[in-house]
Design a protein around this motif. Sequence first.
Motif, PDB file in Angstrom:
ATOM      1  N   GLY A 179      20.217  35.441  54.633  1.00 56.35           N
ATOM      2  CA  GLY A 179      19.695  35.458  56.064  1.00 56.35           C
ATOM      3  C   GLY A 179      19.590  36.921  56.744  1.00 56.35           C
ATOM      4  N   GLY A 180      19.148  37.864  55.705  1.00 56.95           N
ATOM      5  CA  GLY A 180      19.277  39.258  56.483  1.00 56.95           C
ATOM      6  C   GLY A 180      20.593  39.866  56.700  1.00 56.95           C
ATOM      7  N   MET A 181      21.778  39.173  56.092  1.00 54.97           N
ATOM      8  CA  MET A 181      22.983  39.936  56.415  1.00 54.97           C
ATOM      9  C   MET A 181      23.612  40.012  54.915  1.00 54.97           C
ATOM     10  SD  MET A 181      26.400  38.475  58.433  1.00 54.97           S
ATOM     11  CE  MET A 181      26.508  36.843  57.728  1.00 54.97           C
ATOM     12  N   ARG A 182      24.110  41.382  54.624  1.00 50.80           N
ATOM     13  CA  ARG A 182      24.327  41.811  53.443  1.00 50.80           C
ATOM     14  C   ARG A 182      25.717  42.130  53.427  1.00 50.80           C
ATOM     15  NH1 ARG A 182      21.035  46.255  49.885  1.00 50.80           N
ATOM     16  NH2 ARG A 182      19.533  44.410  49.884  1.00 50.80           N
ATOM     17  N   LEU A 183      26.730  41.308  52.458  1.00 50.13           N
ATOM     18  CA  LEU A 183      28.083  41.620  52.502  1.00 50.13           C
ATOM     19  C   LEU A 183      28.651  41.881  51.235  1.00 50.13           C
ATOM     20  CD1 LEU A 183      29.081  38.031  54.197  1.00 50.13           C
ATOM     21  CD2 LEU A 183      28.892  40.254  55.377  1.00 50.13           C
ATOM     22  N   VAL A 184      29.645  43.040  51.272  1.00 56.28           N
ATOM     23  CA  VAL A 184      30.535  43.315  50.152  1.00 56.28           C
ATOM     24  C   VAL A 184      31.736  43.062  50.114  1.00 56.28           C
ATOM     25  CG1 VAL A 184      31.161  45.597  49.084  1.00 56.28           C
ATOM     26  CG2 VAL A 184      28.858  45.496  50.208  1.00 56.28           C
ATOM     27  N   ALA A 185      32.189  42.414  49.141  1.00 56.36           N
ATOM     28  CA  ALA A 185      33.613  41.811  48.947  1.00 56.36           C
ATOM     29  C   ALA A 185      34.199  42.919  47.828  1.00 56.36           C
ATOM     30  CB  ALA A 185      33.851  40.450  48.572  1.00 56.36           C
ATOM     31  N   VAL A 186      35.349  43.427  48.292  1.00 52.77           N
ATOM     32  CA  VAL A 186      36.160  43.920  47.577  1.00 52.77           C
ATOM     33  C   VAL A 186      37.608  43.631  47.182  1.00 52.77           C
ATOM     34  CG1 VAL A 186      37.096  46.231  46.630  1.00 52.77           C
ATOM     35  CG2 VAL A 186      35.064  46.189  47.901  1.00 52.77           C
ATOM     36  N   VAL A 187      37.831  43.141  45.928  1.00 54.77           N
ATOM     37  CA  VAL A 187      39.282  42.679  45.517  1.00 54.77           C
ATOM     38  C   VAL A 187      40.013  43.636  44.547  1.00 54.77           C
ATOM     39  CG1 VAL A 187      40.414  40.727  44.633  1.00 54.77           C
ATOM     40  CG2 VAL A 187      38.391  40.293  46.002  1.00 54.77           C
ATOM     41  N   LEU A 188      41.103  43.875  44.664  1.00 56.61           N
ATOM     42  CA  LEU A 188      41.718  45.007  43.917  1.00 56.61           C
ATOM     43  C   LEU A 188      43.080  44.296  43.624  1.00 56.61           C
ATOM     44  CD1 LEU A 188      41.118  48.410  45.453  1.00 56.61           C
ATOM     45  CD2 LEU A 188      39.822  47.310  43.730  1.00 56.61           C
ATOM     46  N   GLY A 189      43.513  44.594  42.281  1.00 55.34           N
ATOM     47  CA  GLY A 189      44.720  44.103  41.974  1.00 55.34           C
ATOM     48  C   GLY A 189      45.180  42.653  41.846  1.00 55.34           C
ATOM     49  N   CYS A 190      44.254  42.028  41.188  1.00 55.47           N
ATOM     50  CA  CYS A 190      44.619  40.636  41.013  1.00 55.47           C
ATOM     51  C   CYS A 190      45.528  40.336  39.694  1.00 55.47           C
ATOM     52  CB  CYS A 190      43.397  39.651  40.864  1.00 55.47           C
ATOM     53  SG  CYS A 190      42.587  39.281  42.218  1.00 55.47           S
ATOM     54  N   GLY A 191      46.525  39.377  39.520  1.00 55.91           N
ATOM     55  CA  GLY A 191      47.037  39.339  38.360  1.00 55.91           C
ATOM     56  C   GLY A 191      46.424  38.693  37.297  1.00 55.91           C
ATOM     57  N   ASP A 202      42.206  37.110  35.611  1.00 55.21           N
ATOM     58  CA  ASP A 202      40.916  37.415  35.699  1.00 55.21           C
ATOM     59  C   ASP A 202      40.098  36.269  36.650  1.00 55.21           C
ATOM     60  OD1 ASP A 202      38.298  38.219  34.718  1.00 55.21           O
ATOM     61  OD2 ASP A 202      38.120  36.100  34.052  1.00 55.21           O
ATOM     62  N   PRO A 203      40.611  34.994  36.746  1.00 60.19           N
ATOM     63  CA  PRO A 203      39.554  33.890  37.588  1.00 60.19           C
ATOM     64  C   PRO A 203      39.832  34.563  38.877  1.00 60.19           C
ATOM     65  CG  PRO A 203      40.682  32.923  35.896  1.00 60.19           C
ATOM     66  CD  PRO A 203      41.393  34.333  35.840  1.00 60.19           C
ATOM     67  N   GLU A 204      41.135  34.938  39.280  1.00 55.24           N
ATOM     68  CA  GLU A 204      41.351  35.186  40.740  1.00 55.24           C
ATOM     69  C   GLU A 204      40.608  35.876  41.441  1.00 55.24           C
ATOM     70  OE1 GLU A 204      45.159  36.252  43.630  1.00 55.24           O
ATOM     71  OE2 GLU A 204      45.210  36.786  41.405  1.00 55.24           O
ATOM     72  N   ARG A 205      40.216  36.988  40.619  1.00 54.71           N
ATOM     73  CA  ARG A 205      39.173  38.050  41.485  1.00 54.71           C
ATOM     74  C   ARG A 205      37.917  37.234  41.932  1.00 54.71           C
ATOM     75  NH1 ARG A 205      38.074  42.226  36.442  1.00 54.71           N
ATOM     76  NH2 ARG A 205      37.879  40.942  34.901  1.00 54.71           N
ATOM     77  N   PHE A 206      37.337  36.415  40.988  1.00 55.77           N
ATOM     78  CA  PHE A 206      36.020  35.896  41.411  1.00 55.77           C
ATOM     79  C   PHE A 206      36.495  34.918  42.536  1.00 55.77           C
ATOM     80  CE2 PHE A 206      35.541  37.235  36.862  1.00 55.77           C
ATOM     81  CZ  PHE A 206      34.580  38.189  37.118  1.00 55.77           C
ATOM     82  N   ASP A 207      37.481  34.213  42.330  1.00 58.49           N
ATOM     83  CA  ASP A 207      37.606  33.071  43.559  1.00 58.49           C
ATOM     84  C   ASP A 207      38.006  33.862  44.870  1.00 58.49           C
ATOM     85  OD1 ASP A 207      37.803  31.090  41.459  1.00 58.49           O
ATOM     86  OD2 ASP A 207      39.926  31.181  41.220  1.00 58.49           O
ATOM     87  N   ARG A 208      38.785  34.744  44.654  1.00 60.55           N
ATOM     88  CA  ARG A 208      39.156  35.658  45.987  1.00 60.55           C
ATOM     89  C   ARG A 208      37.776  36.159  46.650  1.00 60.55           C
ATOM     90  NH1 ARG A 208      43.508  33.332  47.950  1.00 60.55           N
ATOM     91  NH2 ARG A 208      45.312  33.913  46.917  1.00 60.55           N
ATOM     92  N   ALA A 209      36.944  36.823  45.855  1.00 57.05           N
ATOM     93  CA  ALA A 209      35.761  37.435  46.337  1.00 57.05           C
ATOM     94  C   ALA A 209      34.740  36.429  47.003  1.00 57.05           C
ATOM     95  CB  ALA A 209      35.035  38.295  45.171  1.00 57.05           C
ATOM     96  N   GLU A 210      34.685  35.175  46.260  1.00 58.83           N
ATOM     97  CA  GLU A 210      33.752  34.206  46.570  1.00 58.83           C
ATOM     98  C   GLU A 210      34.187  33.613  47.850  1.00 58.83           C
ATOM     99  OE1 GLU A 210      31.972  29.685  44.932  1.00 58.83           O
ATOM    100  OE2 GLU A 210      33.335  31.136  43.640  1.00 58.83           O
ATOM    101  N   GLU A 211      35.560  33.709  48.061  1.00 58.69           N
ATOM    102  CA  GLU A 211      36.273  32.991  49.409  1.00 58.69           C
ATOM    103  C   GLU A 211      35.835  34.032  50.499  1.00 58.69           C
ATOM    104  OE1 GLU A 211      40.327  32.809  48.493  1.00 58.69           O
ATOM    105  OE2 GLU A 211      40.251  30.965  47.566  1.00 58.69           O
ATOM    106  N   LEU A 212      35.768  35.219  50.361  1.00 57.84           N
ATOM    107  CA  LEU A 212      35.616  36.527  51.385  1.00 57.84           C
ATOM    108  C   LEU A 212      34.203  36.026  51.773  1.00 57.84           C
ATOM    109  CD1 LEU A 212      37.308  39.449  50.007  1.00 57.84           C
ATOM    110  CD2 LEU A 212      37.625  38.388  52.227  1.00 57.84           C
ATOM    111  N   LEU A 213      33.183  36.204  50.644  1.00 53.20           N
ATOM    112  CA  LEU A 213      31.701  35.889  51.023  1.00 53.20           C
ATOM    113  C   LEU A 213      31.356  34.840  51.833  1.00 53.20           C
ATOM    114  CD1 LEU A 213      30.391  37.350  47.628  1.00 53.20           C
ATOM    115  CD2 LEU A 213      30.210  38.507  49.752  1.00 53.20           C
TER     116      LEU A 213
END
Length: 389
Positions: free
Chosen positions: A250-262, A264-275
């Motif tokens: 809808g014209g809104m472009r978001l960037v999610a940054v996740v650093l230092g997860c313990g 592999d799956p957590e970084r994708f889960d957290r980024a998806e939650e943020l977005l």
Amino acid sequence: MRKLTGNANRFFARLICVFLCAAVALTFPFVAECEEGRAETPRAMLLMEARTGQVLYSVNAAEKLPMASITKVMSLLVLSDFIDDGRLTLEEKVKASAYASSAEGSVIWLSPGEEMTAAELLEAVIVSSANDACIALAEHVAGSEEQFVRLMNRRAKKMGLSGTKFTGCVGFDAKGHYTTAEDIAVMTAELMEKEYYRGWLLTWLDYLRGGDTQLLNTNKLVRYYDGILGGKTGTTDGAGCCLTACAERGGMRLVAVVLGCGEDPERFDRAEELLDMGFSGYEKFTPEVDSRKLLPITVERGEYSTVQPVVQDYGECVIKRGRAGSVDYSYTFVEGVKAPVEKGQFLGEYLVTLDGVEVFRSDIVAKEEVRRMNFGMYLLCVLGEMVSF
């Protein structure tokens, strides 16, 4: 009314406790779980709207941390500078050096002297984070990885990334090699503007060398996340599991940054939650300007007695969804100015807030120049007044 028994009191107390815990969990979805839980909170997180630069959520976003292969976001930006000004074409051949071929970690197994096109090597860097391909490109355009890293740091400084420093172009853990979630978001937002990278950023699976070398995208979000534009993963012992990802709806472009997860799956889960939080909870908003507030400002000793102020920048911002009616506007002005007044000269400030938090700001400036009155102009004014009298 019948008096509650002790058991009933304990039941209702436990019920209230459950509701309170649920409320806290919903309010703070990224709070770390207890020691017996499954995952730790990432060391840093950030959600930013790419075009406005507004930060919608952040945790330790200014902390300097190792970034692993997210380093390659800046490597790709420096390479884009060579592409944009014609010093590097996608079709030209790039020869791998012995040094590039010796790279470890994620690689496409380049042999010393092997040639590939710049496009093939760029795809290997973007899709599968190939370290040897990245070094080969760096040496090709700058002469050496060391010279290329100087370009990376120079570009970081030009972009205002004060929390970032590079010692290599691929992202191995090293002293003095660090960044922040804030800086990564800015780098990622600019990378997404490079249209010639877009196809590779969204490629899930491809092959090189006639099908002998498989490229598998390390960013799993490209397979399923609605509106995904791309991103970059990174994993080292020092950095943990990291991810920067960009999506647009809808014209809104978001960037999610996740650093230092313990894990592999957590970084994708957290980024998806943020977005998800950003797309569901925020919307684009265009502030209004009330021309009645923009009254002429007095000019001392000018050819004209006043100058017309205007809002310099008109643009969109991001606000909490459904809160447009609660936006507040404020206009502040200088008391007066002395001639000469330049076109675009600062005259005040236009500020838009929601719940006391700034969502948009612009300078108020002079619409036109006003020259200082000289003797000839003064004489004409006097004669004009005499005639009118």
